[in-house]
Design an enzyme around this catalytic site. Structure first.
Site, PDB file in Angstrom:
ATOM      1  N   ARG A   1      42.602 -45.822  -8.685  1.00 46.45           N
ATOM      2  CA  ARG A   1      41.502 -44.854  -8.700  1.00 46.45           C
ATOM      3  C   ARG A   1      40.753 -44.978  -7.375  1.00 46.45           C
ATOM      4  O   ARG A   1      40.613 -46.102  -6.834  1.00 46.45           O
ATOM      5  CB  ARG A   1      40.531 -45.169  -9.843  1.00 46.45           C
ATOM      6  CG  ARG A   1      40.996 -44.713 -11.216  1.00 46.45           C
ATOM      7  CD  ARG A   1      40.963 -43.192 -11.357  1.00 46.45           C
ATOM      8  NE  ARG A   1      41.309 -42.734 -12.691  1.00 46.45           N
ATOM      9  CZ  ARG A   1      42.506 -42.313 -13.076  1.00 46.45           C
ATOM     10  NH1 ARG A   1      43.510 -42.308 -12.223  1.00 46.45           N
ATOM     11  NH2 ARG A   1      42.704 -41.879 -14.297  1.00 46.45           N
TER      12      ARG A   1
ATOM     13  N   HIS B   1      46.621 -37.002  -5.281  1.00 47.18           N
ATOM     14  CA  HIS B   1      46.637 -37.569  -6.639  1.00 47.18           C
ATOM     15  C   HIS B   1      47.863 -37.076  -7.416  1.00 47.18           C
ATOM     16  O   HIS B   1      47.755 -36.588  -8.540  1.00 47.18           O
ATOM     17  CB  HIS B   1      45.329 -37.216  -7.383  1.00 47.18           C
ATOM     18  CG  HIS B   1      45.072 -38.105  -8.580  1.00 47.18           C
ATOM     19  ND1 HIS B   1      43.804 -38.460  -8.988  1.00 47.18           N
ATOM     20  CD2 HIS B   1      45.922 -38.708  -9.459  1.00 47.18           C
ATOM     21  CE1 HIS B   1      43.884 -39.222 -10.083  1.00 47.18           C
ATOM     22  NE2 HIS B   1      45.172 -39.382 -10.371  1.00 47.18           N
TER      23      HIS B   1
HETATM   24  C1  GLV Z   1      46.199 -40.121 -13.838  1.00 44.48           C
HETATM   25  O1  GLV Z   1      45.464 -40.362 -12.934  1.00 44.48           O
HETATM   26  C2  GLV Z   1      46.133 -40.688 -15.163  1.00 44.48           C
HETATM   27  O2  GLV Z   1      45.200 -41.436 -15.453  1.00 44.48           O
HETATM   28  O3  GLV Z   1      47.029 -40.396 -15.971  1.00 44.48           O
END
Ligand code: GLV
Length: 308
Positions: free
Chosen positions: A223, A271
């Site tokens: 994260r 991401h």
């Molecule tokens: C993606 O970031 C997830 O938490 O699945």
């Protein structure tokens, strides 16, 4: 009785249609059209608005539409019901692919070789030695363990750090606050897959980056807020950190004027290291709905106090 699908600004139908098709006996309602709040007994959420779940008085469980649950447990008014999350082989495989790709890319000095090619410059560079190179995995959950296994295939030395001790074959284990510095001292490559919790927020900071050997490479696919961006930019500026490969950011989308975009030693991806597709995870969501409705324990339960 109804199930709430709560994904702000989402492409709801991508998920809700397969859910409806797989469970025609259940009624799915999509936020904010939830009808009578007293009828909602289960909520599938992704970045819900904090405080808004309190209106569902008959909620029996909440499930994160992803592996991470930081977006669920950050809600100070989260109802006191069981929380589940997704554990998905396909998502895990994607995360490992990303880690292997970017470790090997930097290990084999591909940016240098690509620049040589662009300059039509032939210069032999000795291939580096994996057996004397340590890749450290920060976070040894399902994803971290899979990355460790897949990188071990290339003969890297694998180290791993977790909050509590974990014995994993082929992984030199470190744990707890006391083990962090020794772990970092060993890592030529640091792959970060920690969940975001109050304890892990800012764990990649001036002090921890300084504990890495000079010229180390960072890959963050956990994260964004695990990383103190100013500390990372400072460590990149001195060359103490040779490169950073970042899939997650303190602010997403990464603002257009952020220095990471144009930094020569930073790789930015949107991401997308790993993701779940409805067809693979609808069965586990349905299993959790049925478990919650019949009072059975959830699959992949989350400890809200630990935050994962
Ligand atoms: C993606 O970031 C997830 O938490 O699945």
């Amino acid at each position: 009785m109804a199930i709430l699908f709560y994904h702000q600004g989402s492409t709801g139908p991508i998920w809700v249609e397969p859910l409806r098709a797989a469970a025609p006996d259940l009624e799915f309602r999509v936020w904010p059209e939830f009808g009578n709040p007293d009828e909602i007994e289960f909520a599938i959420v992704w970045h819900h608005i904090p405080g808004t779940l309190t209106q569902f008085k008959n909620l029996k469980a909440v499930m994160s539409l992803g592996a991470g649950v930081d977006h669920v447990v950050r809600d100070p008014d989260l109802p006191d019901v069981p929380i589940g999350r997704i554990v998905d082989d396909r998502l895990t495989a994607g995360m490992s692919e990303y880690a292997v790709l970017h470790v090997l890319w930097r290990f084999r000095e591909m940016p240098v070789l690509a620049a040589q090619q662009a300059a039509r410059h032939w210069e032999y560079r000795e291939p580096p030695d994996a057996q004397s190179t340590t890749v450290g995995i920060l976070g040894l959950g399902t994803i971290g363990q899979d990355i460790a296994c897949k990188l071990a295939v290339f003969d890297f030395k694998i180290a791993g750090w977790s909050r509590s001790p974990k014995a994993i074959a082929g992984v030199q284990g470190y744990h707890g606050d006391d083990g962090l510095e020794a772990f970092l001292n060993a890592c030529r490559f640091l792959v970060c897959v920690l969940p975001l919790t109050p304890e892990t927020r800012g764990i990649i900071n001036t002090q921890t980056l300084a504990a890495l050997p000079p010229g180390a490479h960072l890959i963050n696919i956990g994260r964004g807020p695990l990383v103190d961006d100013e500390a990372l930019l400072a460590a990149l500026a001195t060359g103490h950190v040779a490169s950073a490969t970042l899939d997650v950011f303190n602010q997403e989308p990464l603002p257009a004027d952020h220095p990471y975009w144009s930094h020569p030693n930073v790789t930015v991806t949107p991401h997308n290291a790993g993701d779940s597709l409805p067809e693979f995870v609808v069965p586990q969501i349905l299993e959790n709905i049925r478990a919650a409705l019949s009072g059975r324990p959830l699959l992949n339960p989350v400890d809200r106090h630990r935050g994962y």
